[in-house]
Write a protein that holds these residues in place. Structure first.
Motif, PDB file in Angstrom:
ATOM      1  N   PHE A 201      -4.409  18.385  12.314  1.00 53.73           N
ATOM      2  CA  PHE A 201      -4.131  19.915  12.875  1.00 53.73           C
ATOM      3  C   PHE A 201      -4.462  20.819  11.635  1.00 53.73           C
ATOM      4  N   ARG A 202      -4.732  21.986  12.150  1.00 52.96           N
ATOM      5  CA  ARG A 202      -5.112  23.214  11.577  1.00 52.96           C
ATOM      6  C   ARG A 202      -6.255  22.816  10.431  1.00 52.96           C
ATOM      7  N   ALA A 203      -7.156  21.804  10.808  1.00 52.59           N
ATOM      8  CA  ALA A 203      -8.292  21.645   9.854  1.00 52.59           C
ATOM      9  C   ALA A 203      -9.406  22.512  10.038  1.00 52.59           C
ATOM     10  N   LYS A 204      -9.969  22.773   8.599  1.00 49.10           N
ATOM     11  CA  LYS A 204     -11.155  23.753   8.636  1.00 49.10           C
ATOM     12  C   LYS A 204     -12.321  22.875   8.593  1.00 49.10           C
ATOM     13  N   THR A 205     -13.438  23.483   8.980  1.00 51.22           N
ATOM     14  CA  THR A 205     -14.543  22.916   9.084  1.00 51.22           C
ATOM     15  C   THR A 205     -15.894  23.131   7.974  1.00 51.22           C
ATOM     16  N   LEU A 206     -16.168  21.992   7.291  1.00 53.68           N
ATOM     17  CA  LEU A 206     -17.276  22.213   6.320  1.00 53.68           C
ATOM     18  C   LEU A 206     -18.576  22.638   6.946  1.00 53.68           C
ATOM     19  N   LYS A 207     -19.115  23.735   6.072  1.00 50.86           N
ATOM     20  CA  LYS A 207     -20.348  24.076   6.384  1.00 50.86           C
ATOM     21  C   LYS A 207     -21.522  23.591   5.301  1.00 50.86           C
ATOM     22  N   ASP A 208     -22.634  23.660   5.756  1.00 48.69           N
ATOM     23  CA  ASP A 208     -23.719  23.046   4.770  1.00 48.69           C
ATOM     24  C   ASP A 208     -23.732  24.507   3.785  1.00 48.69           C
ATOM     25  N   GLU A 209     -23.983  23.851   2.482  1.00 54.87           N
ATOM     26  CA  GLU A 209     -24.110  24.511   1.136  1.00 54.87           C
ATOM     27  C   GLU A 209     -23.283  25.860   1.152  1.00 54.87           C
ATOM     28  N   ASP A 210     -22.183  25.575   1.555  1.00 55.80           N
ATOM     29  CA  ASP A 210     -21.164  26.953   1.522  1.00 55.80           C
ATOM     30  C   ASP A 210     -20.600  27.180   0.302  1.00 55.80           C
ATOM     31  N   VAL A 211     -20.853  28.322  -0.125  1.00 59.62           N
ATOM     32  CA  VAL A 211     -20.334  28.842  -1.529  1.00 59.62           C
ATOM     33  C   VAL A 211     -18.848  29.514  -1.129  1.00 59.62           C
ATOM     34  N   SER A 212     -18.275  29.477  -0.227  1.00 57.70           N
ATOM     35  CA  SER A 212     -17.191  30.146  -0.033  1.00 57.70           C
ATOM     36  C   SER A 212     -15.821  29.277   0.029  1.00 57.70           C
ATOM     37  N   THR A 213     -15.944  27.943  -0.044  1.00 56.44           N
ATOM     38  CA  THR A 213     -15.025  27.044  -0.218  1.00 56.44           C
ATOM     39  C   THR A 213     -14.300  27.117  -1.507  1.00 56.44           C
ATOM     40  N   PRO A 214     -12.993  26.762  -1.580  1.00 57.76           N
ATOM     41  CA  PRO A 214     -12.283  27.048  -2.737  1.00 57.76           C
ATOM     42  C   PRO A 214     -12.686  26.262  -3.937  1.00 57.76           C
ATOM     43  N   TRP A 215     -13.316  25.327  -3.405  1.00 57.22           N
ATOM     44  CA  TRP A 215     -13.663  24.187  -4.662  1.00 57.22           C
ATOM     45  C   TRP A 215     -15.273  24.419  -5.012  1.00 57.22           C
ATOM     46  N   ALA A 216     -16.157  25.767  -4.513  1.00 61.32           N
ATOM     47  CA  ALA A 216     -17.457  25.661  -4.634  1.00 61.32           C
ATOM     48  C   ALA A 216     -17.776  25.949  -5.863  1.00 61.32           C
ATOM     49  N   GLY A 217     -17.124  26.522  -6.933  1.00 67.24           N
ATOM     50  CA  GLY A 217     -17.635  26.444  -8.375  1.00 67.24           C
ATOM     51  C   GLY A 217     -17.684  25.224  -8.969  1.00 67.24           C
ATOM     52  N   GLU A 218     -17.038  24.104  -8.400  1.00 64.11           N
ATOM     53  CA  GLU A 218     -17.161  23.027  -9.112  1.00 64.11           C
ATOM     54  C   GLU A 218     -17.798  21.707  -8.272  1.00 64.11           C
ATOM     55  N   ILE A 219     -17.603  21.659  -6.945  1.00 63.95           N
ATOM     56  CA  ILE A 219     -18.204  20.712  -5.859  1.00 63.95           C
ATOM     57  C   ILE A 219     -18.963  21.556  -4.929  1.00 63.95           C
ATOM     58  N   GLU A 220     -20.078  21.159  -4.966  1.00 65.20           N
ATOM     59  CA  GLU A 220     -21.356  21.484  -3.767  1.00 65.20           C
ATOM     60  C   GLU A 220     -21.371  20.600  -2.754  1.00 65.20           C
ATOM     61  N   GLN A 221     -21.941  20.967  -1.772  1.00 65.00           N
ATOM     62  CA  GLN A 221     -21.996  20.264  -0.413  1.00 65.00           C
ATOM     63  C   GLN A 221     -23.126  20.410   0.581  1.00 65.00           C
ATOM     64  N   LYS A 222     -23.461  19.331   1.057  1.00 63.76           N
ATOM     65  CA  LYS A 222     -24.934  19.230   1.786  1.00 63.76           C
ATOM     66  C   LYS A 222     -24.543  18.476   2.974  1.00 63.76           C
ATOM     67  N   ILE A 223     -25.032  18.930   4.192  1.00 61.33           N
ATOM     68  CA  ILE A 223     -24.515  18.220   5.334  1.00 61.33           C
ATOM     69  C   ILE A 223     -25.666  17.639   5.969  1.00 61.33           C
ATOM     70  N   LEU A 224     -25.678  16.323   6.260  1.00 56.72           N
ATOM     71  CA  LEU A 224     -26.815  15.538   7.371  1.00 56.72           C
ATOM     72  C   LEU A 224     -26.244  15.828   8.459  1.00 56.72           C
ATOM     73  N   SER A 225     -26.631  16.339   9.545  1.00 56.36           N
ATOM     74  CA  SER A 225     -26.123  16.707  10.936  1.00 56.36           C
ATOM     75  C   SER A 225     -27.279  16.395  11.610  1.00 56.36           C
ATOM     76  N   SER A 226     -27.347  15.098  12.271  1.00 57.44           N
ATOM     77  CA  SER A 226     -28.609  14.759  12.979  1.00 57.44           C
ATOM     78  C   SER A 226     -28.539  15.216  14.452  1.00 57.44           C
ATOM     79  N   PRO A 227     -29.613  15.115  15.248  1.00 56.66           N
ATOM     80  CA  PRO A 227     -29.595  15.411  16.714  1.00 56.66           C
ATOM     81  C   PRO A 227     -29.047  13.884  17.385  1.00 56.66           C
ATOM     82  N   GLU A 228     -28.432  13.666  18.419  1.00 58.58           N
ATOM     83  CA  GLU A 228     -27.809  12.519  19.017  1.00 58.58           C
ATOM     84  C   GLU A 228     -29.021  11.446  18.835  1.00 58.58           C
TER      85      GLU A 228
END
Length: 449
Positions: A201-228
């Motif tokens: 419940f009340r989950a937030k969605t991760l975004k590709d290379e999002d620099v606004s996450t609370p952990w962005a200064g320490e942990i970066e993220q990249k999303i593989l989101s393929s077509p079906e």
């Protein structure tokens, strides 16, 4: 283990009809279910996980105050995820005072096939904990987390795969003040159920290379989101912990250790060592002796080798004598054959973009996947070498890829994308069948294009 693919496999059972009974606060269709606790004495013997490429980590042996291993789970489609009643948790410190790994056994239904499933905890500069891919929140597991002396601030689901999603709801209820973040484009099969059905419940969605996450200064993220790629898309979020130069993935790459993970029970290994129906079918026509299994190191090792080959290939060529194929697949950073065949071969451009971006921007020196061995001492060249098979599907080789370090990684066997053809036969046949019925896409071929 295996991979979160658009069809069921020994590592990833998709999906569903979840019921959470190991969690005292869980509910299902309005009914309250009380969790039970079964106190067992932990075994003292340990199996090492150190080898040529895997970094050493110090396991924690739990005491009697943290031995509540009962957790009831009987969900999964078409095969439920085991163990159904008892899950032992092993904690190791991967980076001193910074990263901890928590592992439990994960079995395929009523079969004798098991692997490990891993949750990773990172201590942030705030003093709180960032949790990657939660596992079953047994009393033992929760106690081991509390022993770290830090609050859980963030709980992250980095994939759509049921084997990881199923524990997020129960785990988050143990830490109600923590924020829950999930990979985008969540889906399930055969019914596409909302996250709330899984207790999320009340989950937030991760975004590709999002620099606004609370952990962005320490942990970066990249999303593989393929077509079906078939009945649904493949989604996986990779993370980079900058202070420790650590790459976290879910199922993108694996490193099969020579010895079985400590969390896999002796009973599971010996059951796999028995010459059952699967061995008789996959014996290359040789006579299969009907003999009792003796509990010794050799039998447990044979059980582990058989488990690995079934997880990687579904139907390997020779389960009776698994060692030759096991040696070819172990001690290397690889993409699982199932993920390669049923997912990445369908969308090679997307995968190449993701791998290139990770290799270009993140200077990691270790990798922590959600299954098999970890932490793995591996560089960007090792990571890219594991994806060398993409050239086969893209036709012309990307000029940016070849390098001396990449070639060195391949020659030295630290990474490999070649799999034994005999072992791949069943998986290739399954792929052709799934394509014929429209369950997965046809493999992309750059040469044919």
């Amino acid at each position: 283990m295996v991979a979160p693919v658009a069809v069921s496999s020994p590592k990833s059972t998709l999906l569903q009809n979840p019921i959470y009974l190991g969690d005292p606060g869980s509910s299902f269709v309005g009914g309250s279910l009380k969790g039970l606790s079964l106190h067992l004495k932990p075994r003292q013997q340990r199996r090492g996980l150190t080898n040529l490429v895997v970094a050493s980590a110090t396991p924690t042996v739990t005491n009697s105050n943290a031995s509540g291993r009962f957790y009831f789970n009987f969900t999964g489609f078409p095969f439920p995820l085991g163990p159904f009643l008892n899950r032992r948790t092993i904690k190791t410190e991967a980076v001193k005072g910074c990263i901890w790994l928590f592992e439990q056994e994960q079995a395929l239904g009523f079969s004798s096939v098991s692997t490990n499933i891993r949750m990773t905890l990172i201590k942030l500069k705030s003093g709180g904990l960032w949790v990657h891919a939660p596992i079953a929140p047994t009393d033992e597991c929760i106690q081991l987390i509390k022993e770290l002396g830090a609050p859980v601030e963030y709980i992250v689901l980095p994939t759509f795969a049921y084997e990881h999603k199923v524990f997020v709801g129960p785990f988050s209820r143990k830490f109600p003040l923590a924020q829950v973040w999930v990979a985008p484009r969540q889906w399930s099969w055969p019914l596409n159920l909302p996250l709330e059905f899984f207790g999320i419940f009340r989950a937030k969605t991760l975004k590709d290379e999002d620099v606004s996450t609370p952990w962005a200064g320490e942990i970066e993220q990249k999303i593989l989101s393929s077509p079906e790629v078939g009945i649904g898309p493949y989604v996986e979020v990779a993370f980079y912990h900058k202070p420790s130069r650590t790459l976290l993935v879910t199922d993108a790459v694996i490193f099969v250790p020579r010895q079985p993970p400590e969390c896999i029970s002796k009973e599971s290994l010996l059951a796999s060592a028995k010459n059952g129906l699967a061995v008789k079918i996959l014996s290359k026509g040789k006579e299969v002796p009907d003999e009792p299994v003796v509990d010794n190191k050799r039998s447990r090792q044979k059980g582990w080798e058989r488990m690995v080959l079934q997880i990687l290939f579904l139907g390997p060529s020779n389960l009776l004598e698994p060692n030759a194929s096991f040696v070819q697949m172990s001690q290397k950073l690889i993409v699982s054959p199932i993920v390669k065949t049923l997912v990445f071969s369908k969308v090679p451009e997307k995968v190449r973009e993701w791998v290139d971006s990770i290799s270009r921007d993140w200077r990691f020196k270790r990798i922590i996947p959600a299954h098999f061995a970890a932490p793995i001492n591996a560089s960007r060249s090792d990571f890219r070498a594991a994806f060398a098979f993409l050239d086969e599907f893209l036709g012309d080789s990307n000029a940016a890829w070849p390098s001396l370090s990449l070639l060195f990684s391949s020659i030295m066997g630290k990474a490999a994308s070649y799999f034994p053809p005999d072992d791949m036969r069943t998986l290739s046949s399954l792929d052709r069948f799934l394509v014929s019925v429209g369950a997965v896409k046809k493999t992309v071929s750059g040469r044919k294009r």
